[in-house]
Design a protein around this motif. Structure first.
Motif, PDB file in Angstrom:
ATOM      1  N   PHE A  48       6.267  -1.355 -12.421  1.00  0.00           N
ATOM      2  CA  PHE A  48       5.078  -0.583 -12.057  1.00  0.00           C
ATOM      3  C   PHE A  48       3.807  -1.390 -12.302  1.00  0.00           C
ATOM      4  CE2 PHE A  48       1.876   2.761 -12.584  1.00  0.00           C
ATOM      5  CZ  PHE A  48       2.128   3.527 -11.456  1.00  0.00           C
ATOM      6  N   VAL A  49       3.728  -2.076 -13.446  1.00  0.00           N
ATOM      7  CA  VAL A  49       2.542  -2.884 -13.751  1.00  0.00           C
ATOM      8  C   VAL A  49       2.411  -4.024 -12.745  1.00  0.00           C
ATOM      9  CG1 VAL A  49       1.551  -4.491 -15.435  1.00  0.00           C
ATOM     10  CG2 VAL A  49       2.427  -2.286 -16.184  1.00  0.00           C
ATOM     11  N   PHE A  50       3.514  -4.709 -12.468  1.00  0.00           N
ATOM     12  CA  PHE A  50       3.456  -5.834 -11.531  1.00  0.00           C
ATOM     13  C   PHE A  50       3.064  -5.359 -10.133  1.00  0.00           C
ATOM     14  CE2 PHE A  50       5.387  -8.594  -8.362  1.00  0.00           C
ATOM     15  CZ  PHE A  50       4.882  -9.833  -8.736  1.00  0.00           C
ATOM     16  N   LEU A  51       3.680  -4.278  -9.656  1.00  0.00           N
ATOM     17  CA  LEU A  51       3.349  -3.770  -8.326  1.00  0.00           C
ATOM     18  C   LEU A  51       1.896  -3.323  -8.247  1.00  0.00           C
ATOM     19  CD1 LEU A  51       6.553  -1.708  -7.485  1.00  0.00           C
ATOM     20  CD2 LEU A  51       5.672  -3.639  -6.171  1.00  0.00           C
ATOM     21  N   SER A  52       1.403  -2.654  -9.298  1.00  0.00           N
ATOM     22  CA  SER A  52       0.012  -2.217  -9.314  1.00  0.00           C
ATOM     23  C   SER A  52      -0.921  -3.416  -9.241  1.00  0.00           C
ATOM     24  CB  SER A  52      -0.270  -1.393 -10.569  1.00  0.00           C
ATOM     25  OG  SER A  52       0.526  -0.226 -10.597  1.00  0.00           O
ATOM     26  N   ALA A  53      -0.590  -4.484  -9.984  1.00  0.00           N
ATOM     27  CA  ALA A  53      -1.414  -5.690  -9.950  1.00  0.00           C
ATOM     28  C   ALA A  53      -1.344  -6.358  -8.584  1.00  0.00           C
ATOM     29  CB  ALA A  53      -0.962  -6.656 -11.036  1.00  0.00           C
ATOM     30  N   PHE A  54      -0.153  -6.400  -7.991  1.00  0.00           N
ATOM     31  CA  PHE A  54       0.016  -7.025  -6.676  1.00  0.00           C
ATOM     32  C   PHE A  54      -0.817  -6.298  -5.623  1.00  0.00           C
ATOM     33  CE2 PHE A  54       2.142  -7.652  -2.619  1.00  0.00           C
ATOM     34  CZ  PHE A  54       2.377  -9.015  -2.613  1.00  0.00           C
ATOM     35  N   ILE A  55      -0.737  -4.973  -5.627  1.00  0.00           N
ATOM     36  CA  ILE A  55      -1.512  -4.189  -4.656  1.00  0.00           C
ATOM     37  C   ILE A  55      -3.007  -4.339  -4.920  1.00  0.00           C
ATOM     38  CG2 ILE A  55      -1.987  -1.844  -3.855  1.00  0.00           C
ATOM     39  CD1 ILE A  55       0.968  -1.201  -4.438  1.00  0.00           C
ATOM     40  N   ALA A  56      -3.399  -4.349  -6.204  1.00  0.00           N
ATOM     41  CA  ALA A  56      -4.816  -4.555  -6.536  1.00  0.00           C
ATOM     42  C   ALA A  56      -5.287  -5.916  -6.039  1.00  0.00           C
ATOM     43  CB  ALA A  56      -5.023  -4.438  -8.044  1.00  0.00           C
ATOM     44  N   GLY A  57      -4.449  -6.948  -6.206  1.00  0.00           N
ATOM     45  CA  GLY A  57      -4.819  -8.268  -5.718  1.00  0.00           C
ATOM     46  C   GLY A  57      -5.020  -8.286  -4.214  1.00  0.00           C
ATOM     47  N   GLN A  58      -4.143  -7.593  -3.488  1.00  0.00           N
ATOM     48  CA  GLN A  58      -4.284  -7.518  -2.030  1.00  0.00           C
ATOM     49  C   GLN A  58      -5.563  -6.806  -1.618  1.00  0.00           C
ATOM     50  OE1 GLN A  58      -0.660  -5.667  -0.514  1.00  0.00           O
ATOM     51  NE2 GLN A  58       0.026  -7.646   0.239  1.00  0.00           N
ATOM     52  N   VAL A  59      -5.759  -5.611  -2.172  1.00  0.00           N
ATOM     53  CA  VAL A  59      -6.863  -4.753  -1.742  1.00  0.00           C
ATOM     54  C   VAL A  59      -8.211  -5.339  -2.142  1.00  0.00           C
ATOM     55  CG1 VAL A  59      -7.910  -2.475  -2.019  1.00  0.00           C
ATOM     56  CG2 VAL A  59      -5.432  -2.687  -1.773  1.00  0.00           C
ATOM     57  N   TYR A  60      -8.339  -5.720  -3.413  1.00  0.00           N
ATOM     58  CA  TYR A  60      -9.655  -6.122  -3.905  1.00  0.00           C
ATOM     59  C   TYR A  60     -10.014  -7.554  -3.534  1.00  0.00           C
ATOM     60  CZ  TYR A  60      -9.353  -1.750  -6.465  1.00  0.00           C
ATOM     61  OH  TYR A  60      -9.234  -0.421  -6.784  1.00  0.00           O
ATOM     62  N   SER A  61      -9.035  -8.402  -3.264  1.00  0.00           N
ATOM     63  CA  SER A  61      -9.373  -9.738  -2.763  1.00  0.00           C
ATOM     64  C   SER A  61      -9.949  -9.640  -1.348  1.00  0.00           C
ATOM     65  CB  SER A  61      -8.147 -10.648  -2.780  1.00  0.00           C
ATOM     66  OG  SER A  61      -7.135 -10.168  -1.910  1.00  0.00           O
ATOM     67  N   ARG A  62      -9.393  -8.745  -0.530  1.00  0.00           N
ATOM     68  CA  ARG A  62      -9.960  -8.543   0.814  1.00  0.00           C
ATOM     69  C   ARG A  62     -11.379  -8.005   0.723  1.00  0.00           C
ATOM     70  NH1 ARG A  62      -4.617  -6.585   2.394  1.00  0.00           N
ATOM     71  NH2 ARG A  62      -5.328  -4.435   2.097  1.00  0.00           N
ATOM     72  N   LYS A  63     -11.593  -7.100  -0.213  1.00  0.00           N
ATOM     73  CA  LYS A  63     -12.942  -6.562  -0.381  1.00  0.00           C
ATOM     74  C   LYS A  63     -13.904  -7.654  -0.821  1.00  0.00           C
ATOM     75  CE  LYS A  63     -13.628  -2.364  -1.717  1.00  0.00           C
ATOM     76  NZ  LYS A  63     -14.591  -1.845  -0.696  1.00  0.00           N
ATOM     77  N   ALA A  64     -13.460  -8.536  -1.708  1.00  0.00           N
ATOM     78  CA  ALA A  64     -14.328  -9.623  -2.174  1.00  0.00           C
ATOM     79  C   ALA A  64     -14.667 -10.573  -1.038  1.00  0.00           C
ATOM     80  CB  ALA A  64     -13.648 -10.374  -3.311  1.00  0.00           C
ATOM     81  N   LEU A  65     -13.677 -10.870  -0.181  1.00  0.00           N
ATOM     82  CA  LEU A  65     -13.912 -11.805   0.904  1.00  0.00           C
ATOM     83  C   LEU A  65     -14.781 -11.203   2.006  1.00  0.00           C
ATOM     84  CD1 LEU A  65     -10.326 -13.350   1.163  1.00  0.00           C
ATOM     85  CD2 LEU A  65     -12.377 -14.429   0.229  1.00  0.00           C
ATOM     86  N   ARG A  66     -14.664  -9.894   2.202  1.00  0.00           N
ATOM     87  CA  ARG A  66     -15.412  -9.255   3.281  1.00  0.00           C
ATOM     88  C   ARG A  66     -16.784  -8.754   2.842  1.00  0.00           C
ATOM     89  NH1 ARG A  66     -10.392  -5.541   5.640  1.00  0.00           N
ATOM     90  NH2 ARG A  66      -9.108  -7.284   6.396  1.00  0.00           N
ATOM     91  N   GLN A  67     -16.858  -8.208   1.623  1.00  0.00           N
ATOM     92  CA  GLN A  67     -18.093  -7.569   1.177  1.00  0.00           C
ATOM     93  C   GLN A  67     -18.754  -8.268  -0.004  1.00  0.00           C
ATOM     94  OE1 GLN A  67     -17.495  -3.327   0.613  1.00  0.00           O
ATOM     95  NE2 GLN A  67     -15.951  -3.248   2.222  1.00  0.00           N
ATOM     96  N   GLY A  68     -18.062  -9.240  -0.587  1.00  0.00           N
ATOM     97  CA  GLY A  68     -18.636  -9.971  -1.695  1.00  0.00           C
ATOM     98  C   GLY A  68     -18.069  -9.538  -3.034  1.00  0.00           C
ATOM     99  N   VAL A  69     -18.236 -10.412  -4.024  1.00  0.00           N
ATOM    100  CA  VAL A  69     -17.708 -10.155  -5.360  1.00  0.00           C
ATOM    101  C   VAL A  69     -18.331  -8.914  -6.004  1.00  0.00           C
ATOM    102  CG1 VAL A  69     -17.554 -11.098  -7.711  1.00  0.00           C
ATOM    103  CG2 VAL A  69     -17.011 -12.535  -5.749  1.00  0.00           C
ATOM    104  N   PRO A  70     -19.659  -8.672  -5.874  1.00  0.00           N
ATOM    105  CA  PRO A  70     -20.212  -7.449  -6.487  1.00  0.00           C
ATOM    106  C   PRO A  70     -19.547  -6.168  -5.997  1.00  0.00           C
ATOM    107  CG  PRO A  70     -21.982  -8.959  -5.915  1.00  0.00           C
ATOM    108  CD  PRO A  70     -20.739  -9.529  -5.320  1.00  0.00           C
ATOM    109  N   ALA A  71     -19.249  -6.099  -4.689  1.00  0.00           N
ATOM    110  CA  ALA A  71     -18.569  -4.905  -4.166  1.00  0.00           C
ATOM    111  C   ALA A  71     -17.162  -4.799  -4.726  1.00  0.00           C
ATOM    112  CB  ALA A  71     -18.534  -4.967  -2.641  1.00  0.00           C
TER     113      ALA A  71
END
Length: 378
Positions: A48-71
């Protein structure tokens, strides 16, 4: 979470499976021990911890690349705040309703869960609000909150300068925890500032060890390229180790070698012992190797997907049901007919699926008992 169109159903299904396994483990029934760690010396918590981290990495890395690190940072912190308020709600129920029921029904399983609170209520309340005091069962969300809070810096560093140094540092911290780094720090601080909360009441999960699993999942999820194919020279020995661990676990039990401290340390769950990490890595390698084949041929497990899509609501409810069961029926040490425990489990899963359905309807902005709004006439 990403829009439904961008969700990966196989990740939701895996997370739903982890929730099912955690429920079987945490519910105080006679089925918890035989069904715990069914795939070897790896529990649902690691998955559960690994999957949560994996999904967080997917979702929030896209947000960082598209909207920037502050977002990205703001999104992480919003999620951490939501988790924090969920933890406060669970603590409120544990310290009031379930503690009272446990005392009233003379159920030591529940009163033992909040023993420190019953002895020192003010200290326990303040400590729990600060995420320092974490009773059993309620010590999972705090590490998740801490990881979500610090992940913006970890993810930003990995995206900008590569994941090699981040993973190396994380691995060194995990290694230090194998020799009790957190306990040493606690003792060092306690010499200067007396700690009102004993170390054993700060949670069973060793955060300095589990952060390595989180950082690893975060790094893999943040990859902009597809996950690498696993060659045969990797997955064949991984399959052998995983099979030996699987057979060993079901022949010997969840304690790999009772009475041998070295083996207990090597497979320790709370500090993620070395052989436990090897067992997890082997299962992960097999999943990556066989995942595309399984995804193409197996039917989609829609009930597991449903649970995984609404994992936070389902996770919180499974803890509530577990504490309610402890307060009314007692721990696994209380002898009950297996039919009673089976009914308890069936009722628990009915509640989890009902919660997931209500959460899905709420996400669609329509509850089952509400009429859909009529389209506006232009």
């Amino acid at each position: 979470m990403p829009p439904s169109s961008s969700r990966r159903w196989e990740l939701d299904a895996l997370r739903g499976l982890m929730l099912v396994l955690m429920t079987l483990t945490h519910m105080p029934t006679q089925f918890s021990s035989p069904l715990g760690q069914p795939f070897g010396y790896v529990s649902a918590a690691e998955g559960f911890v690994f999957l949560s981290a994996f999904i967080a990495g997917q979702v929030y890395s896209r947000k960082a690349l598209r909207q920037g690190v502050p977002a990205m940072r703001q999104a992480f912190w919003q999620r951490a705040r939501k988790l924090y308020f969920c933890q406060l709600g669970l603590l409120l129920l544990a310290f009031t309703l379930f503690a009272w029921l446990g005392i009233r029904n003379h159920q030591g399983g529940m009163t033992g869960l909040v023993e420190f609170y019953l002895l020192k209520p003010v200290t326990a309340v303040v400590g729990s609000v600060l995420l320092v005091y974490t009773p059993p069962l309620l010590d999972i969300l705090p590490i998740y909150i801490v990881f979500m809070a610090v992940s913006p810096w970890v993810l930003a560093r990995g995206l900008r300068r590569g994941w090699g140094p981040v993973l190396a540092l994380s691995g060194l911290i995990w290694l230090a925890e194998q020799w009790g780094a957190a306990h040493w720090l606690y003792q060092a601080v306690n010499r200067w500032v007396p700690m009102p909360i004993p170390y054993r009441d700060m949670g069973a999960f060793h955060v300095l060890a589990w952060q390595f699993l989180w950082v690893l999942g975060l790094a893999l999820g943040a990859r902009q390229a597809p996950l690498p194919r696993i060659p045969a020279w990797v997955w064949v020995p991984a399959a052998v180790f995983a099979m030996v661990s699987l057979v060993w676990r079901h022949l010997v039990g969840q304690d790999p070698m009772p009475g041998v401290p070295l083996m207990t340390w090597l497979f320790d769950k709370w500090a993620l012992g070395p052989l436990r990490m090897v067992n997890f890595a082997c299962l992960l390698a097999l999943l990556l190797a066989a995942g595309p084949w399984l995804k193409a041929r197996l039917p989609r497990p829609l009930p597991l997907e449903l649970l995984g899509q609404h994992s936070l609501s389902v996770f919180c409810l499974h803890l509530i049901i577990a504490m309610l069961t402890l307060a009314y029926f007692g721990s696994t040490e209380v002898l009950r007919p297996w039919t009673t425990d089976l009914v308890i489990l069936l009722g628990a899963f009915a509640g989890l699926f009902a919660t997931a359905l209500v959460s899905q309807a709420r996400d669609e902005r329509r509850l089952p008992w509400q009429r859909p709004s009529a389209p506006k006439v232009r």
